[in-house]
Design a protein around this motif. Structure first.
Motif, PDB file in Angstrom:
ATOM      1  N   VAL A  34      33.312  -4.302  38.711  1.00 34.14           N
ATOM      2  CA  VAL A  34      32.561  -3.892  37.525  1.00 34.14           C
ATOM      3  C   VAL A  34      33.140  -4.581  36.285  1.00 34.14           C
ATOM      4  O   VAL A  34      32.405  -5.090  35.442  1.00 34.14           O
ATOM      5  CB  VAL A  34      32.571  -2.355  37.368  1.00 34.14           C
ATOM      6  N   GLY A  35      34.447  -4.621  36.176  1.00 35.24           N
ATOM      7  CA  GLY A  35      35.088  -5.284  35.036  1.00 35.24           C
ATOM      8  C   GLY A  35      34.748  -6.759  34.982  1.00 35.24           C
ATOM      9  O   GLY A  35      34.484  -7.320  33.912  1.00 35.24           O
ATOM     10  N   LYS A  37      32.025  -8.197  36.211  1.00 32.00           N
ATOM     11  CA  LYS A  37      30.617  -8.317  35.824  1.00 32.00           C
ATOM     12  C   LYS A  37      30.438  -8.078  34.332  1.00 32.00           C
ATOM     13  O   LYS A  37      29.699  -8.798  33.655  1.00 32.00           O
ATOM     14  CB  LYS A  37      29.762  -7.331  36.618  1.00 32.00           C
ATOM     15  N   VAL A  38      31.116  -7.061  33.803  1.00 34.06           N
ATOM     16  CA  VAL A  38      31.027  -6.778  32.367  1.00 34.06           C
ATOM     17  C   VAL A  38      31.567  -7.962  31.568  1.00 34.06           C
ATOM     18  O   VAL A  38      30.980  -8.372  30.563  1.00 34.06           O
ATOM     19  CB  VAL A  38      31.769  -5.474  32.011  1.00 34.06           C
ATOM     20  N   GLU A  42      29.383 -10.088  28.891  1.00 31.99           N
ATOM     21  CA  GLU A  42      29.814 -10.179  27.495  1.00 31.99           C
ATOM     22  C   GLU A  42      30.069 -11.623  27.093  1.00 31.99           C
ATOM     23  O   GLU A  42      29.737 -12.043  25.988  1.00 31.99           O
ATOM     24  CB  GLU A  42      31.043  -9.313  27.255  1.00 31.99           C
TER      25      GLU A  42
END
Length: 156
Positions: A34-35, A37-38, A42
């Motif tokens: 998840v990190g 992908k974020v 961004e």
């Protein structure tokens, strides 16, 4: 034999430890994914915003230049229609104005302009600046004899 029904054996403790470790590893992997992908999203947003900001400033500049050329030529057409009533001059100016009004984003910003090796070159023949310079030269070449005959300046 152990009569304690709530008691735990070493196997139970080992099983729970293995289960907790698997859950912990899965949780770390999920958060890592998840990190990642974020971070990607961004990063893309930051680059898109920079590209938008650059394009907005450049597009505004190009649009202003094109608008000045169209306004200048339109003013001459209006003058010769309303005040001088000179059909010979209007036959030169109106087709030029008609052609200039057909210049749009696709004309100014061709696919070649967006290629990495040409997008920063203002002197490239496919750049919007070069296209506008060509238009400026065409308009000046058409207006210069008119301005000389009327003893006025055609440059802006």
């Amino acid at each position: 034999m152990d009569d304690n029904i709530w008691g735990s054996s070493d196997d139970d403790v080992e099983y729970e430890r293995n289960l907790a470790e698997k859950e912990w590893n899965q949780l770390q992997e999920d958060h890592g994914n998840v990190g990642y992908k974020v971070g990607i999203i961004e990063g893309q947003e930051v680059h898109m915003q920079k590209g938008f900001d650059r394009g907005y400033v450049e597009g505004l500049d190009i649009g202003l230049q094109l608008g000045k050329l169209q306004g200048k030529l339109s003013a001459y057409v209006a003058y010769y229609e309303q005040h001088e009533h000179d059909d010979a001059i209007l036959q030169q100016l109106k087709p030029l104005l008609q052609e200039l009004t057909q210049v749009d984003v696709d004309t100014l910003f061709s696919k070649a302009y967006f290629q990495p090796d040409t997008s920063d070159s203002v002197d490239d023949a496919s750049s919007p600046h070069a296209i506008l310079r060509q238009w400026q030269q065409r308009i000046d070449a058409t207006l210069q004899p008119l301005a000389a005959a009327a003893n006025i300046s055609s440059s802006s």
